[in-house]
Design a protein around this motif. Structure first.
Motif, mmCIF file in Angstrom:
data_model
loop_
_atom_site.group_PDB
_atom_site.id
_atom_site.type_symbol
_atom_site.label_atom_id
_atom_site.label_comp_id
_atom_site.label_asym_id
_atom_site.label_seq_id
_atom_site.Cartn_x
_atom_site.Cartn_y
_atom_site.Cartn_z
ATOM 1 N N UNK A 5 -2.028 -0.704 52.507
ATOM 2 C CA UNK A 5 -1.269 -1.407 53.730
ATOM 3 C C UNK A 5 -0.681 -0.584 54.780
ATOM 4 N N UNK A 6 -0.174 0.653 54.349
ATOM 5 C CA UNK A 6 0.829 1.641 55.024
ATOM 6 C C UNK A 6 0.090 3.126 55.133
ATOM 7 N N UNK A 7 -0.209 3.522 56.252
ATOM 8 C CA UNK A 7 -0.717 4.915 56.251
ATOM 9 C C UNK A 7 0.497 5.744 56.715
ATOM 10 N N UNK A 8 0.849 6.941 56.101
ATOM 11 C CA UNK A 8 1.661 7.981 56.729
ATOM 12 C C UNK A 8 1.144 8.772 57.576
ATOM 13 N N UNK A 9 1.687 9.088 58.534
ATOM 14 C CA UNK A 9 1.043 10.274 59.482
ATOM 15 C C UNK A 9 0.831 11.419 58.730
ATOM 16 N N UNK A 10 -0.220 12.268 59.379
ATOM 17 C CA UNK A 10 -0.478 13.613 58.725
ATOM 18 C C UNK A 10 0.091 14.670 59.296
ATOM 19 N N UNK A 11 0.754 14.547 60.624
ATOM 20 C CA UNK A 11 1.397 15.456 61.624
ATOM 21 C C UNK A 11 2.422 14.880 62.103
ATOM 22 N N UNK A 12 3.389 15.837 62.774
ATOM 23 C CA UNK A 12 4.599 15.524 63.479
ATOM 24 C C UNK A 12 4.026 14.618 64.862
ATOM 25 N N UNK A 13 3.000 15.064 65.362
ATOM 26 C CA UNK A 13 2.501 14.789 66.832
ATOM 27 C C UNK A 13 2.023 13.303 66.546
ATOM 28 N N UNK A 14 1.297 13.048 65.335
ATOM 29 C CA UNK A 14 0.813 11.514 64.987
ATOM 30 C C UNK A 14 1.992 10.750 64.739
ATOM 31 N N UNK A 15 3.166 11.342 64.251
ATOM 32 C CA UNK A 15 4.408 10.534 63.765
ATOM 33 C C UNK A 15 5.067 10.224 65.165
ATOM 34 N N UNK A 16 5.210 11.106 66.223
ATOM 35 C CA UNK A 16 5.859 10.870 67.271
ATOM 36 C C UNK A 16 5.065 9.746 68.456
#
Length: 697
Positions: A5-16
């Motif tokens: 149910x939760x996917x953590x981002x693989x990069x800082x760009x995706x996170x932002x």
């Protein structure tokens, strides 16, 4: 790909990118409310959509804030720390909007609010706006906003310093005399001047192993001192400024102190009430605390004489002595050897049995979902309402997924950059999508720091660690139980940036109440199985373990009261009037209240390793003792219950467990805490059971 149910981002760009989506949602929720024509404004077309958008934002924010605690990539962790600062600012900006507040304020009339839940939602929403200065002058509110923004950033910097800390101390095997061989085998080995040394980190498993088992007092003192120097250069100035800014913000909002501001929305309400509560505990445990210290000093005196160290005996109980002599006390007077008992508490077996116990008492079902998540050893489980499924009969058998009520992850072991203590983080709050009437399922994670398995044996828990595990699992169940329509009413705490209305001094009550199960012989029998032989925990060991529940309880409570009193004092006086530095105050108050001598060396400051003071428990560390009061009261029903099955203790009665689930956990913050207590107890809450626990042998 496995269900996750939760996917953590693989990069800082995706996170932002996630951060920007959340900021857009929050800005849009306020804009949409203001855009409703004045003549047609109702709570249904202003307040409810406003909160639904925030619930969606709360669900999304996990992807850009939680990585700060667990992500393998430091760049992503750093980006997540900055994203959390940005989102705290965004939520604060939303609740600082004077135009939104003005509209909701004028809708706060009896004729415009008929539904009790909506009325409560409005009350808590207006309170949030007012705590963000929406009722102040524009000039004062602007000043408050600047203060709160800086406070949030300082708190996150304090946490980040601890998460990223890599401090260690190098010791020889001889210096670690008395420590468990299996633990020592797992330590990193280095060579220095041709000498083999072991690297002892400042993480929880290493600190506990040394403090409980290292027989050389100088080793314990060195490690204890090194731990109390962790992050002082970074966190001491951060904390001093934090305390000053918190006080300034509280006074601006009309409160006498930051402590008064924090307590105003909790069960205790006032600083005087908390101080009175602490004084009551101190008075109740006074005699027991003194006898506890004398008991440990007697053991210390005897050991020094037996080892020929009499000339070095100082007649003091030092902080690095306490856990060590408590271990000796357990072995010598109660026949409880934690190293032996640990062999019966293998992590996976304990985890499965705990889930089995919670499934039984709450009538749930847990299902492991195999897959790869943010780290190799993270596990995922789905939670089902087994009672509701059974009641549905054939329809329930045909469609079990309809009875899924949530998910939780288990991230059990320490690693570089990971949050260094135990906690449960709400990853997604439950809420209802109005267009479809769909209940979005809650998601939580149990973040642990348990000793890793090694080549010789699996991960094994001490009874105290199993107790903590059981406690944290209670938080998981609290998170899973929610059926609230809005995230504001869900289980949550300050580790997430979105607001909650769950009182902090109620938050710990359900889990501390459930710790009682870890002292039930029937439960210990289920949890204890030798990792090699499969033998159950023997009855004589169970009986001995149960007898240890109150060992050094007076001293332990005095230490808890000391930290609570220090936290409260730091936040209830004007910082400009404080004459002492924080480490000076900490040492003086702690030694006065406990009689235990603390570390005394350059750079020592226990406040700098104190996660709670920068994670929303500032002025609120009292909540643990406060929760114990109510937890013991709640447990009286389980303790005295007569189960329909005579072979089952009241603690394992599923009918009573389910009643607790439905009356105490499910309502969340939609009901005042004291009302939740009354509903389950069938009477007014009282401190009788807690007083008996404090004073009876």
């Amino acid at each position: 790909m496995a269900e996750s149910p939760i996917q953590l981002p693989k990069s800082a760009q995706e996170l932002n990118e996630i951060k920007h989506r959340v900021e857009h949602l929050l800005q849009g929720s306020g804009d949409a409310l203001v855009a409703v024509p004045a003549h047609s404004q109702t709570l249904e077309n202003t307040l409810l959509p406003f909160h639904e958008a925030q619930s969606e934002a709360a669900a999304l924010q996990t992807g850009c804030t939680f990585p700060a605690m667990v992500h393998l990539d430091k760049e992503v962790r750093d980006a997540a720390t900055e994203a959390k600062k940005a989102l705290q600012t965004a939520w604060s900006a939303l609740y600082s909007r004077r135009d939104v507040y003005a509209i909701l304020r004028q809708l706060d009339t009896p004729e415009k609010c008929h539904d009790p839940t909506t009325e409560r939602l409005l009350k808590h929403t207006l309170r949030l706006f007012e705590r963000h200065g929406a009722a102040l002058s524009e000039q004062d509110q602007k000043k408050l906003t600047h203060l709160r923004t800086e406070i949030s950033g300082l708190e996150l910097d304090f946490q980040k310093a601890l998460n990223e800390d890599t401090s260690y101390i190098l010791l020889t095997a001889e210096e670690l005399e008395g420590c468990n061989e299996a633990w020592m085998t797992g330590l990193a080995k280095v060579q220095e001047n041709g000498k083999p040394l072991l690297k002892v980190t400042m993480k929880t498993p290493d600190i506990l192993n040394v403090s409980r088992n290292a027989s050389l007092p100088e080793t314990r003192k060195r490690v204890s001192t090194a731990y109390r120097q962790v992050c002082t250069a970074t966190n001491e100035p951060l904390l001093e400024r934090l305390i000053r800014l918190r006080h300034e913000a509280a006074v601006l909002l009309g409160h006498q102190s930051h402590a008064a501001y924090q307590l105003d929305i909790n069960m205790a309400k006032t600083v005087d009430k908390v101080e009175e509560f602490l004084q009551t505990i101190t008075k109740s445990i006074g005699q027991k605390c003194e006898s506890d210290k004398e008991e440990l000093l007697e053991l210390k005196r005897a050991e020094y004489e037996g080892r020929g160290w009499s000339s070095q005996y100082d007649g003091k109980l030092n902080s690095w002595d306490v856990k060590y002599y408590q271990e000796i006390l357990l072995k010598e007077r109660y026949a409880v050897d934690n190293s032996l008992i640990q062999e019966y508490f293998e992590l996976n077996h304990v985890r499965d049995q705990i889930m089995g116990i919670y499934a039984e008492i709450f009538q749930l079902r847990f299902e492991n979902i195999p897959g790869k998540y943010w780290a190799e050893d993270v596990a995922l489980f789905a939670v089902y309402d087994q009672k509701a499924q059974d009641q549905a009969g054939e329809a329930g058998k045909a469609n079990p997924s309809a009875f899924k009520i949530g998910y939780f992850y288990l991230d059990a072991f320490p690693r570089p950059g990971k949050y260094g203590h135990q906690c449960v983080v709400p990853l997604r709050a439950s809420y209802v999508i109005s267009s479809t009437n769909e209940q979005v399922l809650p998601v939580a994670v149990n973040v642990g720091n348990l000793s890793r398995p090694n080549a010789d044996r699996p991960a094994l828990l001490k009874h105290s660690e199993a107790n903590t595990f059981f406690h944290e699992f209670g938080h998981v169940c609290h998170a899973m139980s929610s059926k609230a329509r809005h995230s504001l009413f869900n289980f949550s705490w300050s580790v997430v940036p979105y607001p909650t209305s769950l009182a902090m001094d109620f938050l710990e009550v359900p889990s501390i109440m459930l710790e009682n199960w870890l002292w039930e012989p029937a439960v210990l029998k289920r949890l204890g199985r030798h990792y090699k032989t499969g033998e159950e925990l023997p009855d004589d060991l169970i009986a001995s373990l149960v007898k240890t529940r109150k060992i050094s309880k007076g001293l332990l409570f005095s230490q808890q009261v000391a930290v609570t009193a220090i936290d409260l004092k730091l936040h209830s006086i004007d910082p400009s009037q404080r004459q002492q530095s924080i480490p000076e105050l900490w040492k003086e108050m702690s030694e006065s209240l406990t009689g235990v001598t603390l570390e005394d060396a350059p750079g020592v400051n226990p406040a700098c390793q104190f996660y709670h003071i920068a994670m929303g428990y500032d002025s609120l560390y009292y909540v643990y003792a406060w929760a114990e009061l109510h937890a013991h009261d709640l447990y009286t029903r389980f303790k005295t219950a007569k189960s329909q099955n005579s072979a089952v203790t009241g603690a394992m009665d599923p009918a009573l467990g389910r009643e607790y689930w439905e009356k105490v956990l499910v309502p969340g913050a939609t009901v005042d805490p004291v009302e939740l207590l009354r509903n389950f107890l069938g009477r007014e809450p009282n401190a009788d059971a807690f007083q008996r626990y404090l004073t009876e042998p």
